[in-house]
Design an enzyme around this catalytic site. Structure first.
Site, mmCIF file in Angstrom:
data_model
loop_
_atom_site.group_PDB
_atom_site.id
_atom_site.type_symbol
_atom_site.label_atom_id
_atom_site.label_comp_id
_atom_site.label_asym_id
_atom_site.label_seq_id
_atom_site.Cartn_x
_atom_site.Cartn_y
_atom_site.Cartn_z
ATOM 1 N N CYS A 84 16.784 -60.220 38.058
ATOM 2 C CA CYS A 84 16.832 -58.817 37.497
ATOM 3 C C CYS A 84 15.753 -58.215 36.984
ATOM 4 O O CYS A 84 15.611 -56.834 36.675
ATOM 5 C CB CYS A 84 17.836 -58.821 36.174
ATOM 6 S SG CYS A 84 19.544 -59.397 36.910
ATOM 7 N N HIS A 329 23.221 -50.785 36.887
ATOM 8 C CA HIS A 329 22.280 -52.040 37.249
ATOM 9 C C HIS A 329 22.155 -52.288 38.595
ATOM 10 O O HIS A 329 22.519 -53.157 38.941
ATOM 11 C CB HIS A 329 22.776 -53.285 36.341
ATOM 12 C CG HIS A 329 21.739 -54.211 36.469
ATOM 13 N ND1 HIS A 329 20.617 -54.311 36.468
ATOM 14 C CD2 HIS A 329 22.194 -55.581 36.028
ATOM 15 C CE1 HIS A 329 19.830 -55.347 36.434
ATOM 16 N NE2 HIS A 329 20.870 -56.394 36.553
#
Ligand SMILES: [Zn+2]
Lengths: 388, 137
Positions: A84, A329
């Site tokens: 991430c 995201h």
């Protein structure tokens, strides 16, 4: 080593972009960044590209993914992948190359198509691991911190929910956010349960998106802008919940380490950060990140949000863009979009979500999972309105 | 196609055998490497036997999972002590036969030998956890 500045930033509206291909998203973000440069830029002046993606849609398996979508052939182009923290690591790598004199003008491009496949990350995370988290999904990895934080520090469910309320309120004002609705603490606490103690509004959506940033050296910055935002410091570190480290039960030690590296390089402390875009894949992630980054003491994340400090008009506004919870995201794009938001905030160009404390220093942070270890990677970048 | 990892890790998966760092005492399961993941030394590794009861350090209850999992599924971070002393091993524990409402931090969890899943019809066996019988509400 040379100083490095941001001279342009581009983003597309995040969302369920079924009608757009990977290349179309990346191309549009790139063109928006080119058009954003104050004095203009010719794509031929870009002499390196750093491409952040997990390549979930299988369209971008190397640096060629950046070249193909932008037309930037014949220059060094590499793909950066760091869970991430992919986008923020791509930015870090680009600034490092410019600092070192390998490039004068570098493109950071982040893109991810999360919605094209029915198979989610949930499947990949959950299968075929006996000890390292068989059946353990993303909300579970992060939710472990919530249960423990409530137990150890008396943090309440309502305090955790306030992160979602704040970020959705900001996201409703931010034009590129996937979700534009607002919600109440009751909506969060009484919503459908995903993984106890986290409910639906504690989780970020599954979102497509792309973002691009142009970074330049001090030697050429005046050609591009009179109002650059400078890179003051950067940090990158790793850790694991399963190393027998009790701190990791209630936070992400990698974030603390990455922040410490970034503050040291910038020559500042956490108190000097005026605005931050941090990793809020889940509400609890942002709450413990206040502590990990030093915005408040360990265990005081609940009090910090109760105080209003991370709100738009607070002392340390966090996630003015709505964060991952509202904006979405799209993994490779996430960190790049956060950098872009801090760039706009420090230039005073953030529109309806402009923070009110005349920010001088801004921070960007991502934390991610690798090999079924939560918070196993963390990247922090510190930007400054003034040359460091 | 996924068999080699399960063959390598059988002693850990099926008998709770773990490795203790001779330098800092960190216990690793299932993998054993030359370098310690906590202290970074290249220590002597002592083979140790873990107990069949551990302590829940944190937990969640998963509600949404692929079809092959039963939900709601409690999952915990469990510290499992070594037989004969030393530091515990820290693992993720899936629960079975346990009411999710009964799981709490600090509770004892009993390791229960189960078939976890199968690969091409061959079972992969290891431990799930459950609330010890005498403690059930
Ligand atoms: Zn050791």
């Amino acid at each position: 080593m040379r100083d490095v500045a941001i001279a342009g930033a581009g983003i597309i509206d995040f969302g369920e972009l079924f009608e757009q291909s990977f290349d179309e998203m990346a191309e549009q973000a790139f063109m928006n960044a080119v058009e954003d440069v104050d004095h203009g830029i010719e794509p031929g002046e870009i002499d390196a590209a750093f491409f952040g993606t997990l390549d979930i849609a299988n369209d971008a398996s190397s640096g060629l993914g950046a070249s193909h979508s932008t037309g930037l052939f014949g220059i060094p182009s590499s793909r950066v992948e760091n869970a991430c923290a992919t986008g923020s690591t791509a930015f870090r790598q680009a600034t490092t190359a410019v600092r070192a004199g390998q490039a004068d003008v570098a493109l950071v491009l982040g893109a991810e198509k999360m919605r094209d496949s029915a198979e989610g990350l949930i499947e990949g995370a959950a299968l075929d691991q006996v000890w390292r988290g068989r059946g353990v999904t993303m909300p579970a990895f992060f939710g472990m911190r919530a249960t423990r934080h409530m137990h150890q520090y008396g943090t309440t469910r309502e305090q955790i929910a306030k992160v979602s309320v704040k970020n959705h309120e900001n996201g409703a004002k931010y034009p590129h956010a996937h979700y534009q609705f607002t919600c109440s603490v009751e909506d969060v606490v009484e919503g459908p349960q995903v993984t106890y103690p986290l409910n639906l509004y504690d989780c970020c959506p599954v979102t497509d998106g792309a973002a691009a940033t142009i970074v330049v050296s001090e030697d050429v910055v005046e050609e591009y802008t009179d109002d650059p935002v400078w890179v003051a410091g950067s940090g990158l570190s790793t850790d694991s919940l399963l190393r027998g480290d009790d701190e990791a039960l209630v936070g992400f030690p990698a974030s603390t380490q990455a922040a410490s590296q970034a503050y040291d390089e910038a020559g500042i402390t956490a108190e000097e950060i005026d605005v931050a875009e941090v990793h809020d894949c889940f509400t609890i992630t942002e709450l413990v990140t206040y502590e990990d980054l030093g915005f408040c003491e360990k265990g005081k994340g609940g009090e910090f949000i109760d105080s209003g400090a991370p709100e738009l008009d607070g002392e340390t506004p966090v996630n003015p863009s709505g964060g991952l919870l509202a904006k979405g995201h799209p993994i490779g794009a996430t960190g790049v979009a956060q950098i872009n938001e801090i760039y706009e905030q420090l230039r005073g160009e953030a529109g309806a979500v402009q923070v009110g404390n005349d920010p001088e220093y801004g921070l960007q942070h991502n934390a991610g999972i690798g090999r079924n270890a939560t918070g196993s990677i963390s990247c922090v970048n510190v930007l400054s309105a003034e040359r460091p | 196609m996924h068999e080699p990892p399960f063959v390598r890790d059988r002693a850990a998966n099926e008998r709770l055998e773990a490795w203790e760092c001779g330098s800092c005492g960190y216990v690793t399961i299932p993998e054993r490497r030359e370098v310690c993941k906590r202290c970074g030394e290249y220590p002597d590794w002592n083979e140790v036997q873990l107990a069949e009861r551990g302590t829940v350090q944190s937990y969640v209850v998963q509600q949404r999972l692929p079809d092959e999992f039963e939900t709601p599924l409690p999952v915990a971070v469990v510290d499992i002590p070594q037989q004969g002393g030393g530091e515990p091993a820290r693992v993720y524990g899936l629960f079975t036969e346990t009411n999710p409402d009964d799981v709490e931090i600090g509770m004892e969890a009993e390791a229960d030998f189960r078939t976890m899943f199968d690969i091409d019809g061959l079972p992969v066996n290891s431990f799930k956890f459950k609330r010890p019988r005498g403690d059930r509400l």
